[in-house]
Write an enzyme that holds these catalytic residues in place. Structure first.
Site, PDB file in Angstrom:
ATOM      1  N   LYS A  12       0.832  -1.204   0.000  1.00 60.14           N
ATOM      2  CA  LYS A  12       0.000   0.000   0.000  1.00 60.14           C
ATOM      3  C   LYS A  12       0.868   1.256   0.000  1.00 60.14           C
ATOM      4  O   LYS A  12       1.761   1.411   0.835  1.00 60.14           O
ATOM      5  CB  LYS A  12      -0.926   0.023   1.224  1.00 60.14           C
ATOM      6  N   ILE A  13       0.575   2.130  -0.950  1.00 57.43           N
ATOM      7  CA  ILE A  13       1.265   3.414  -1.088  1.00 57.43           C
ATOM      8  C   ILE A  13       0.204   4.503  -1.151  1.00 57.43           C
ATOM      9  O   ILE A  13      -0.736   4.406  -1.955  1.00 57.43           O
ATOM     10  CB  ILE A  13       2.131   3.439  -2.363  1.00 57.43           C
TER      11      ILE A  13
END
EC number: 2.2.1.2
Length: 371
Positions: free
Chosen positions: A142-143
């Site tokens: 997750k970014i």
């Protein structure tokens, strides 16, 4: 006998659980949700891990914390070890789902440190470190969709790593996220990476939009403004799906898909209802369309299973109405650009606070183990 969650899955929506803990894994509850609630993936975030590891009624992390304390690990090293171990275990549980779906589902997300939200190079390095440590094909890194996160998304996708882009609130930023994903796919293709192995979802937040916009509508206070409460979140998500459909139908993008690239699926996040005046499954039943993901807290998942009425696609016929909602919001004086920027800033701040709480919780546990 069909269930609402089965009907939702049949309508093309992947049901993911927005929660993970070692107790949920070890007790068999996660497998039970796969078997009985049609759950095909898991999302995590710093707040979820803080709630799990910091839960005083859950001693499932105690042995690992004791061992880490004895080894001399600091809080950050311990958090990295604990969270990646949980994600590895969850990935293994979901591996049959991953295999059956051809890699589309069976996904487990883990987030880079929120302290890196405005640090492109730090995000890239952390994403690669997490991917290597988890070492599971069905993981997603997750970014956040911050300005600094966008080039990181391109670099990480370009390295062949699957990504969950999080904290998306506006259509403008969502368009930039799609651009970042496609740039990464082109970079991966240039590097001769197998495009079929790279997957991505774009996490578009829903209920938080209503919370902020409804606060502004209440402050405006006119009958016209008050009548718009509870409408912005769903309208925003429907327009995001419209943008998704348009962008991935582009001839140049279709060439990438023909070369093996996967579409970046829209994911509806923040689907727990915060306004008691709204139905408790509204962010599920009103956002049904193929190639979407809905990640739900357990309370919303159980409400969906118990009494949701799934009636097929509820998005694509609502584009005109969704555009009308935004015309009305503008006419009554809601600055939606300001609202979504505030939501992004608050979202990052909340995750940073949770992360720092987790660091303190783990540091205290490590000190106790070394005493």
């Amino acid at each position: 006998m069909s269930t609402p969650t089965h009907d939702l899955a049949t309508a093309g929506v992947s049901i993911w659980l927005d929660d993970l803990s070692r107790h949920r894994i070890d007790s068999g509850n996660l497998q039970e949700l796969i078997d009985t609630r049609d759950v095909t993936g898991v999302t995590t975030n710093p707040t979820i891990f803080q709630a799990a590891i910091g839960n005083p009624d859950d001693d499932s992390y105690a042995p690992a914390l004791a061992a880490l304390g004895a080894s001399g690990a600091d809080a950050d090293a311990a958090i990295f070890a604990l969270t990646t171990e949980d994600v590895q275990a969850a990935c293994d549980i979901f591996r049959p789902v991953f295999d059956r779906s051809g890699g589309v589902d069976g996904r487990v997300s883990i987030e880079v440190s929120p302290d890196l939200a405005h640090d492109t190079e730090g995000t890239i390095a952390e994403a690669k470190r997490l991917w290597a440590k988890v070492d599971r094909r069905n993981a997603l890194i997750k970014i956040p969709a911050t300005k600094a996160g966008l080039p990181a998304i391109t670099a990480v996708i370009g390295a062949g790593i699957s990504v969950n882009v999080t904290l998306i609130f506006s259509l403008e930023r969502y368009g930039e996220v799609i651009d970042a994903y496609l740039a990464g796919i082109r970079r991966a293709r240039a590097g001769r990476i197998d495009l079929t192995t790279i997957h991505s979802v774009a996490s578009f937040f829903v209920s938080r939009v209503d919370t902020e916009v409804d606060k502004r509508l209440t402050a405006i206070g006119t009958d016209t403004a008050l009548a718009l409460r509870g409408a912005a979140g769903i309208a925003n998500a429907r327009l995001a799906y419209e943008l998704f459909a348009q962008r991935f139908a582009d001839p140049e993008v279709r060439k990438l898909v023909a070369a093996g690239a996967n579409v970046q699926r829209p994911l509806w996040a923040s689907t727990g209802v915060k306004d008691p005046a709204l139905p408790d499954t509204v962010y599920v039943t009103e956002l049904v369309a193929r190639w979407t993901v809905n990640t739900m807290p357990e309370k919303t998942l159980e409400a969906t299973f118990d009494h949701a009425r799934v009636s097929g696609d509820t998005i694509t016929s609502g584009y005109a109405a969704a555009h009308a909602v935004f015309e009305h919001l503008t006419s009554v004086g809601v600055d939606f650009t300001d609202a979504t920027q505030m939501l992004e800033d608050e979202g990052i701040a909340k995750f940073i606070d949770s992360w720092h709480d987790l660091q303190r919780t783990v540091a205290t546990a490590l000190e106790g183990a070394r005493a």
